[in-house]
Write a protein that holds these residues in place. Structure first.
Motif, PDB file in Angstrom:
ATOM      1  N   TRP A 133      27.843  -6.542  -6.648  1.00  0.00           N
ATOM      2  CA  TRP A 133      28.979  -5.759  -7.364  1.00  0.00           C
ATOM      3  C   TRP A 133      28.327  -5.409  -8.640  1.00  0.00           C
ATOM      4  N   LEU A 134      28.485  -3.879  -8.985  1.00  0.00           N
ATOM      5  CA  LEU A 134      28.365  -3.276 -10.114  1.00  0.00           C
ATOM      6  C   LEU A 134      29.623  -3.564 -11.115  1.00  0.00           C
ATOM      7  N   LEU A 167      22.757   6.775  -5.495  1.00  0.00           N
ATOM      8  CA  LEU A 167      23.766   5.878  -5.168  1.00  0.00           C
ATOM      9  C   LEU A 167      24.485   5.301  -5.898  1.00  0.00           C
ATOM     10  N   LEU A 168      24.128   5.277  -7.285  1.00  0.00           N
ATOM     11  CA  LEU A 168      24.883   4.849  -8.340  1.00  0.00           C
ATOM     12  C   LEU A 168      25.949   5.747  -8.590  1.00  0.00           C
ATOM     13  N   GLN A 200      30.592  -1.535  -5.009  1.00  0.00           N
ATOM     14  CA  GLN A 200      30.022  -2.535  -4.187  1.00  0.00           C
ATOM     15  C   GLN A 200      28.734  -2.321  -3.619  1.00  0.00           C
ATOM     16  N   ARG A 201      27.794  -3.066  -3.731  1.00  0.00           N
ATOM     17  CA  ARG A 201      26.678  -2.871  -3.115  1.00  0.00           C
ATOM     18  C   ARG A 201      26.445  -3.738  -1.675  1.00  0.00           C
ATOM     19  N   GLN A 202      26.115  -2.950  -0.539  1.00  0.00           N
ATOM     20  CA  GLN A 202      26.054  -3.356   0.676  1.00  0.00           C
ATOM     21  C   GLN A 202      24.543  -3.058   1.121  1.00  0.00           C
ATOM     22  N   HIS A 203      23.960  -4.191   0.961  1.00  0.00           N
ATOM     23  CA  HIS A 203      22.391  -4.123   1.335  1.00  0.00           C
ATOM     24  C   HIS A 203      21.688  -2.535   0.537  1.00  0.00           C
ATOM     25  N   GLY A 259      32.283   1.258  -1.268  1.00  0.00           N
ATOM     26  CA  GLY A 259      33.279   0.417  -1.674  1.00  0.00           C
ATOM     27  C   GLY A 259      33.312   0.343  -3.396  1.00  0.00           C
ATOM     28  N   PHE A 260      34.702   0.523  -3.723  1.00  0.00           N
ATOM     29  CA  PHE A 260      35.107   0.135  -5.008  1.00  0.00           C
ATOM     30  C   PHE A 260      36.347  -0.196  -5.429  1.00  0.00           C
TER      31      PHE A 260
END
Length: 252
Positions: free
Chosen positions: A51-52, A88-89, A116-119, A124-125
């Motif tokens: 997660w960020l 992506l960010l 959310q980071r997925q690989h 997702g947020f």
């Protein structure tokens, strides 16, 4: 006058979440569960890299994202990994703001916004608050920029500590996302004209503190519709061997 308002029910953001998923199926968000957030914040740093969350720990998450990008396309090169990481960010918060403003005439509160980071992707947020600001786009754009600009600057500084990512470089990508989304608005919203694109582009660029010269990406020639050529290159051709239609390399 633009004002934030909140409801006692936790469904104030439901229309925004539903519209985001309708536009892009994996633009999937929810209101954060306070209990889950507390438990999440108590996890050791190395267990939090999915997660960020808006603090210095995001550096670990960004490094994990870069590592996964390198594993997926080991021959793409560091320039591609940086460009892809930065895109992506940024993409989710900018898309959410546009969908909310132009689809619902609303803006959620990005305070303590998490991604959310997925690989090798960020999808997702969560929103911490169910507060909503309502108003016309011209009213909401400065408010959106006042929240998005510091959020994106935080991401930039974290990435810059890992790979050189200066404001001029990052700003071109942000401007291209904004201008590209305005053209999507033109195609989806009735009566949103080429002139509206130009007018709103000026509002966004100014509010985000970006150089006005980036507006030159948009041009209108006599008797033709508006044209857009990016100032940034995502370097996706290093992976799929194709240039984007709006790529500056394709228009040289």
């Amino acid at each position: 006058m633009t004002m934030y308002h909140s409801t006692l029910q936790h469904d104030a953001l439901t229309p925004m979440f539903d519209l985001c998923r309708h536009v892009i199926s994996y633009l999937d968000g929810k209101l954060e569960d306070p209990l889950a957030a507390t438990q999440h914040n108590q996890l050791p740093e190395k267990q939090n890299i999915d997660w960020l969350i808006g603090n210095q720990q995001d550096k670990l998450t960004i490094q994990a994202l870069i590592d996964d990008l390198e594993k997926s396309n080991p021959d793409a090169g560091q320039s591609y990994f940086k460009a892809r990481t930065w895109h992506l960010l940024c993409w989710q918060p900018i898309y959410i703001a546009f969908i909310s403003i132009y689809g619902l005439k609303q803006l959620p509160d990005f305070t303590r916004f998490k991604q959310q980071r997925q690989h090798n992707a960020i999808v997702g947020f969560t929103f911490h608050s169910d507060k909503i600001a309502s108003g016309q786009a011209e009213q909401l754009i400065p408010l959106a920029a006042s929240q998005l600009a510091p959020l994106l600057e935080h991401y930039r500084t974290q990435l810059d500590s890992l790979q050189r990512c200066r404001p001029g470089y990052s700003g071109r990508f942000i401007a291209d996302l904004i201008l590209g989304n305005l053209l999507k608005v033109k195609n989806l919203v009735p009566d949103f004209s080429d002139q509206d694109v130009l007018t709103h582009a000026q509002l966004w660029i100014k509010a985000m503190g970006l150089p006005e010269k980036l507006l030159k990406s948009l041009t209108i020639k006599d008797g033709q519709t508006i044209d857009f050529v990016r100032t940034s290159c995502c370097l996706a051709y290093k992976v799929n061997s194709k240039l984007c239609s709006t790529c500056p390399k394709a228009h040289k």
